[in-house]
Design an enzyme around this catalytic site. Structure first.
Site, PDB file in Angstrom:
ATOM      1  N   HIS A 207       0.829  -1.217   0.000  1.00 23.22           N
ATOM      2  CA  HIS A 207       0.000   0.000   0.000  1.00 23.22           C
ATOM      3  C   HIS A 207       0.858   1.260   0.000  1.00 23.22           C
ATOM      4  CE1 HIS A 207       0.499  -0.439   4.475  1.00 23.22           C
ATOM      5  NE2 HIS A 207       0.514   0.887   4.421  1.00 23.22           N
ATOM      6  N   ASP A 236       0.150  -7.743   1.100  1.00 21.70           N
ATOM      7  CA  ASP A 236       0.434  -6.310   1.174  1.00 21.70           C
ATOM      8  C   ASP A 236       1.949  -6.179   1.025  1.00 21.70           C
ATOM      9  OD1 ASP A 236       0.576  -3.614   1.607  1.00 21.70           O
ATOM     10  OD2 ASP A 236      -0.108  -3.662   3.689  1.00 21.70           O
ATOM     11  N   GLY A 315       3.124   5.967   9.205  1.00 18.06           N
ATOM     12  CA  GLY A 315       4.492   6.166   8.727  1.00 18.06           C
ATOM     13  C   GLY A 315       5.382   4.979   8.982  1.00 18.06           C
ATOM     14  N   SER A 317       4.489   1.979   8.245  1.00 14.87           N
ATOM     15  CA  SER A 317       4.181   1.001   7.199  1.00 14.87           C
ATOM     16  C   SER A 317       5.415   0.671   6.365  1.00 14.87           C
ATOM     17  CB  SER A 317       3.104   1.547   6.261  1.00 14.87           C
ATOM     18  OG  SER A 317       1.827   1.287   6.756  1.00 14.87           O
ATOM     19  N   SER A 332       2.316  -3.871   7.863  1.00 14.74           N
ATOM     20  CA  SER A 332       1.145  -3.636   7.023  1.00 14.74           C
ATOM     21  C   SER A 332       0.218  -2.617   7.673  1.00 14.74           C
ATOM     22  CB  SER A 332       0.403  -4.950   6.772  1.00 14.74           C
ATOM     23  OG  SER A 332      -0.788  -4.735   6.038  1.00 14.74           O
TER      24      SER A 332
END
Length: 404
Positions: A207, A236, A315, A317, A332
């Site tokens: 993402h 993801d 942030g 991620s 994720s």
């Protein structure tokens, strides 16, 4: 880490044994002494090898593996009592159960196949090998919906457990405009964290940019381009192919001027201690709670994620997850934050590497791997001083037309 530091300063590589800063974080978050933390890491590496071996030898009777609450007892689920002796001989504890892991995985897939868009308000579902059931999560007041989905998927009530959670998960990209990088989106800029360096670039969350999206580093310099991305759906995961000017190193930044070594990617079992680092909150540790979980994000469902009790925030991620020096995955999403705590999911790194034919960059002195005998358990010892992480930045339902 891809040869950059968010503060513009260098980080010191650590490669002898378990990095002291990692031990300090495990003390802070798990209450473990340095000796206990090291023993947990070594035990998890041993358990991974034993579980893999017993999965092969147990065949259709294998029903999953998990470490007990003490982080050291390896439990192996079996549906055939005659295999108990072989499990004990391998150093594990046999647990006789009704359903094999293949049957549990099949039940979970039935939920994946039955769920429609109308079920996206259920936070998700996963296989709980310790309970020998499939768990469906529901928000308060929505348990009937969870039971309804399980029924429409054709699952017997004895194989299903419904649990209530306080909050729905969300992705953790930070749209405001384990080292940060940035992507331009419509209406602003998103910040994510680098996962692990691989040959030709680094892995991160899917993402955090669609294929073809250009990325920049913390100084605003051209860094690379997203070469592969999956989100939502089966994973993801993303891969950023970096330019020739970007130095790739087999370390993870702990945001305390230390570079933690990456020695391999041996997968840790459920119940193992795990740590993560991200560009918003830094280094935090906790425990692996479940694997192969389907998570319903606002953007859509993602299958195959690992759930933990480690906190994370926007942030973080894409950031790094590891057990000792063994890479586990990339951040994720989740719920909660690092002030009140919460749950966080990560995308297993082995799937990213295999799907995209990537090679993880590692140090020459990897700690972990398949020991043939159980590591010695640690005695209780006074814990060392812990470090402080960096400051934070930053109803009723009708039938939904399920198809059996």
């Amino acid at each position: 880490m891809a040869g950059t530091s968010p503060s513009g300063t260098g980080v010191t590589p650590q490669s002898d044994g378990v990095a002291p800063k990692l031990l300090a974080a495990m003390k802070r978050d798990l209450g473990l002494s340095a000796e206990e933390a090291t023993a947990r890491i070594n035990r998890a590496a041993w358990a991974s090898g034993v579980a893999t071996q017993l999965r092969v030898t147990s065949g259709d009777a294998y029903a999953g593996s998990w470490l007990g609450a003490d982080g050291t007892t390896l439990n192996i689920g079996i549906t055939d009592e005659s295999l108990a002796g072989a499990v004990r001989a391998a150093g594990a504890q046999p647990k006789l159960v009704e359903r094999s892991v293949a049957e549990l995985d099949s039940a979970k897939k039935a939920l994946d196949g039955t769920a429609t868009k109308a079920d996206s308000d259920l936070p998700g579902w996963y296989v709980d090998v310790a309970a020998n059931k499939v768990v469906v999560k529901a928000l308060a007041g929505d348990t009937d919906h969870a039971k309804e989905l399980a029924e429409d998927a054709g699952l017997p009530t004895s194989a299903v457990k419904v649990v209530t959670v306080k909050e729905a998960p969300r992705t953790l990209a930070d749209v405001v405009g384990a080292q940060p990088y940035f992507i331009d989106l419509d209406g602003g800029q998103a910040r994510c964290s680098i996962g692990f360096a691989v040959e030709g670039g680094f892995v991160t969350a899917g993402h955090c940019g669609a294929a073809g999206t250009e990325t920049t580093d913390f100084e605003g310099l051209d860094q690379g381009v997203v070469a592969a991305s999956v989100f939502p759906g089966d994973a993801d995961m993303g891969f950023v192919q970096t330019g020739a000017n970007v130095g790739l190193q087999p370390f993870v930044d702990d945001f305390k001027n230390n570079a933690l070594p990456v020695g391999g990617s041996t997968e840790a079992p459920v119940g193992a201690a795990v740590c993560r680092s991200g560009s918003t909150t830094g280094l935090f540790c906790g425990t692996i709670l479940a694997k192969n979980e389907t998570v319903n994000y606002p953007e859509g469902a993602v299958t195959g994620l690992t759930r933990t009790d480690v906190c994370a925030e926007g942030g973080d991620s894409g950031g790094s997850w590891f057990s000792g020096d063994q890479a586990q995955g990339v951040t994720s999403g989740g719920s909660g934050d690092c002030t009140v705590g919460g749950e966080t999911f990560f995308q297993p790194v082995t799937e990213i590497l295999e799907t995209n034919d990537l090679t993880l960059l590692t140090t020459t002195a990897g700690a972990g791997g398949g020991a043939s005998t159980p590591p010695v358990e640690a005695s209780t010892a006074p814990p060392a001083e812990a470090t402080t992480p960096p400051a934070d930045n930053g109803g009723h339902h009708h039938r939904r037309g399920h198809h059996r």
